[in-house]
Design an enzyme around this catalytic site. Structure first.
Site, PDB file in Angstrom:
ATOM      1  CE1 TYR A 111      -1.514   4.464   8.974  1.00 35.73           C
ATOM      2  CE2 TYR A 111      -3.259   3.457   7.658  1.00 35.73           C
ATOM      3  CZ  TYR A 111      -1.936   3.494   8.069  1.00 35.73           C
ATOM      4  OH  TYR A 111      -1.049   2.566   7.595  1.00 35.73           O
TER       5      TYR A 111
ATOM      6  CD  GLU B  62      -3.446  12.431   5.527  1.00 35.36           C
ATOM      7  OE1 GLU B  62      -2.772  12.507   4.492  1.00 35.36           O
ATOM      8  OE2 GLU B  62      -4.685  12.575   5.565  1.00 35.36           O
TER       9      GLU B  62
ATOM     10  CB  THR C 223       1.940  12.145   7.462  1.00 32.95           C
ATOM     11  OG1 THR C 223       0.953  11.473   8.253  1.00 32.95           O
ATOM     12  CG2 THR C 223       1.511  12.144   6.010  1.00 32.95           C
TER      13      THR C 223
ATOM     14  CG  HIS D 220       6.705   8.401   5.893  1.00 28.86           C
ATOM     15  ND1 HIS D 220       6.657   8.120   4.550  1.00 28.86           N
ATOM     16  CD2 HIS D 220       5.504   8.010   6.397  1.00 28.86           C
ATOM     17  CE1 HIS D 220       5.480   7.594   4.251  1.00 28.86           C
ATOM     18  NE2 HIS D 220       4.755   7.514   5.360  1.00 28.86           N
TER      19      HIS D 220
ATOM     20  NE  ARG E 295      -1.479   2.561   2.773  1.00 26.96           N
ATOM     21  CZ  ARG E 295      -1.081   3.736   3.268  1.00 26.96           C
ATOM     22  NH1 ARG E 295      -1.005   4.799   2.473  1.00 26.96           N
ATOM     23  NH2 ARG E 295      -0.708   3.843   4.539  1.00 26.96           N
ATOM     24  CG  ASP E 296       2.735   4.499   2.978  1.00 23.80           C
ATOM     25  OD1 ASP E 296       2.322   5.293   2.115  1.00 23.80           O
ATOM     26  OD2 ASP E 296       3.155   4.861   4.086  1.00 23.80           O
TER      27      ASP E 296
ATOM     28  CG  HIS F 105       2.925   4.778   9.021  1.00 29.61           C
ATOM     29  ND1 HIS F 105       2.292   3.806   8.273  1.00 29.61           N
ATOM     30  CD2 HIS F 105       3.481   5.628   8.125  1.00 29.61           C
ATOM     31  CE1 HIS F 105       2.453   4.061   6.986  1.00 29.61           C
ATOM     32  NE2 HIS F 105       3.178   5.169   6.871  1.00 29.61           N
TER      33      HIS F 105
END
Length: 505
Positions: A142, A144, A177, A207, A14-15, A205
């Site tokens: 989520y 975001e 994000t 990045h 997905r990501d 999550h």
């Protein structure tokens, strides 16, 4: 003492698929899902976003069909949206049982993107959660832009979490994000939320925009996070996501009180498959899965490994189904070459080993690395060169090959201290070289041997820059003999073999 278990959710499909230029086919998505769950033992797999395309829908149907038949359906998750039930209908038709609902985790996003109040947003979220639940779909949420929310609008984040604490959801997913968190902020924010909501399951999550993804994950784990979102090879939008291989190694080595179920020995195999399917090459220096990360280049390191493994750390390649290698090049020492010879089942005396080492260093000055498979050719070349005295030397040459014109060669040769220069054409560059050489030997009233066989070979699995061995068989009235030349250029290796012949005769 029982270890604290952390769930791993893989979001490569997905990501990770948001990596520029990447789009997995239906069969590729199914294969990767199967490997992630059955081979790597990943706890959960986020396989797609709802409503994206018909191809995405067909891929999710294939995955949920397989998962349902094998008892994994609760481990398959899809990103969904607050869209008046459109995503829920899509998931029902696709056979999905877990949604990861995308909501706004910062007041900035809520105000300027959705243009709604928190109360309006919360009301719509509740409607989606209730609708999904009525259709047998569990919900994770989520937040975001959560990291910016904690920085700039923490009151809104707490208001949102107070609301979510009243809803029938399984997990709250905290994405950095834009990859803006520092490790200290990660610790602070997660500690704050876990202290305030001890009964909620939180995922982190990360990045990697500042190359802090793995560091932030480590701090999240130490702070007590319940789950992590990772991708194979760190794939993802912009600089990508926290990489599965690095994170698993870090947790196992630096947070021993925590348990993850991922099978380390399968990481490299899955990484290479995802590299093939995605077309995104793994950087050679990528930790754990890069081609060079278990390769010692400096001779002193190989020597240290022989002496109580002085240059080993806990990242042993065998953990990941790999082997340590010793590169051959201009920084090689005898220890590097001995390690490679050992793998080939070869052994040289000290004098010959020194000569081979010197030749490898010379080759390394022109070619980045020499492969283990090149070594037998180098040994043959070096030991063969010891059999005669160098009285003939090809000092220089210019070889040309132009479309529409015959190849030509200009050569400079020294024979017993006497210098010659000649030019000739031929049917190929080597033929032109031999024609020019024939002119030189005619001046000396000598005849060259007859070339009766010419063979070229490179090491198995080599690339276009591989060392090339040319084996030429010559005939004179009294005997037949062979000479060999070695170079990364085929014609040059033939010239070297020819120079050996000139010295033998």
């Amino acid at each position: 003492m029982e270890k604290r278990k952390i769930e791993i959710m893989d979001t490569t499909l997905r990501d990770g698929e948001q990596t520029s230029g990447v789009s997995f086919s239906i069969s590729e998505k199914l294969t990767i899902s199967q490997l992630l769950i059955e081979e790597l033992h990943i706890d959960r797999v986020e396989v797609a976003s709802a409503r994206v395309s018909d191809g995405e829908f067909q891929a999710v149907k294939a995955i949920t069909k397989w998962a349902g038949e094998n008892g994994y359906i609760d481990r398959i998750e899809v990103l969904s949206f607050v869209d008046n039930g459109v995503s829920v209908e899509w998931m029902i038709n696709a056979g999905v049982k877990v949604q990861n609902l995308l909501t706004k985790g910062s007041l900035n996003h809520l105000t300027y993107q959705l243009k709604k109040t928190p109360e309006q947003h919360f009301t719509e979220i509740k409607q989606v959660i209730d609708l999904a639940g009525a259709n047998g779909i569990a919900t994770n949420v989520y937040l975001e832009d959560w990291s910016n929310g904690m920085r700039n609008s923490p009151e809104y984040v707490i208001q949102f979490l107070d609301f979510l604490a009243t809803q029938k959801i399984k997990r709250i997913l905290l994405p950095d994000t834009l990859g803006i968190l520092t490790p200290s902020e990660t610790t602070q924010f997660i500690n704050e939320l876990l202290g305030k909501y001890p009964h909620i399951h939180f995922d982190f999550h990360a990045h990697n925009d500042y190359d802090l993804g793995t560091a932030n994950v480590l701090e999240a784990v130490k702070a007590g996070i319940n789950g992590l979102h990772l991708t194979v090879n760190g794939m993802g939008e912009r600089a990508g996501n926290a990489a599965l291989a690095s994170v698993i190694a870090v947790i196992k080595d630096f947070v021993p009180e925590v348990e993850v179920g991922v099978r380390e020995s399968s990481i490299y195999k899955v990484s290479k498959l995802v590299e093939t399917f995605s077309g995104v090459r793994i950087p050679t220096n990528k930790p754990v899965v890069g081609d060079n990360v278990f390769t010692q280049t400096a001779g002193i390191h190989a020597d240290g490994d022989n002496k109580n493994n002085l240059y080993f750390n806990d990242l042993l390649p065998e953990r990941f189904g790999r082997k340590r290698q010793y590169a051959l090049g201009k920084t090689s020492g005898k220890a590097n070459i001995e390690k490679n010879l050992l793998e080939l089942g070869l052994k040289l005396n000290d004098e010959d080993l020194k000569k081979v080492t010197q030749r490898v260093i010379e080759l390394g000055d022109r070619k980045e690395t020499v492969t283990k498979e090149d070594l037998p050719y180098i040994i043959s070349d070096v030991l063969d060169s010891n059999l005669y005295e160098q009285t003939v030397v090809v000092d220089s040459y210019v070889l040309t090959n132009s479309m529409g014109l015959r190849p030509s060669a200009t050569i400079g040769v020294t024979i017993e201290s006497e210098q010659f220069e000649e030019n000739a054409q031929g049917d190929g560059q080597y033929d032109a070289f031999m024609n020019a050489l024939t002119k030189v030997y005619t001046k000396k009233n000598r005849t060259l041997p007859k070339l009766i066989d010419y063979a070229v070979r490179i090491a198995p699995g080599s690339n276009s820059d591989a060392l090339c061995e040319t084996i030429i068989t010559w005939e004179v009235p009294t005997k037949i003999f062979i000479t060999r030349g070695l170079d990364s250029d085929q014609t040059v290796s033939a010239i070297k073999a020819t120079q050996k012949m000139l010295n033998i005769i």
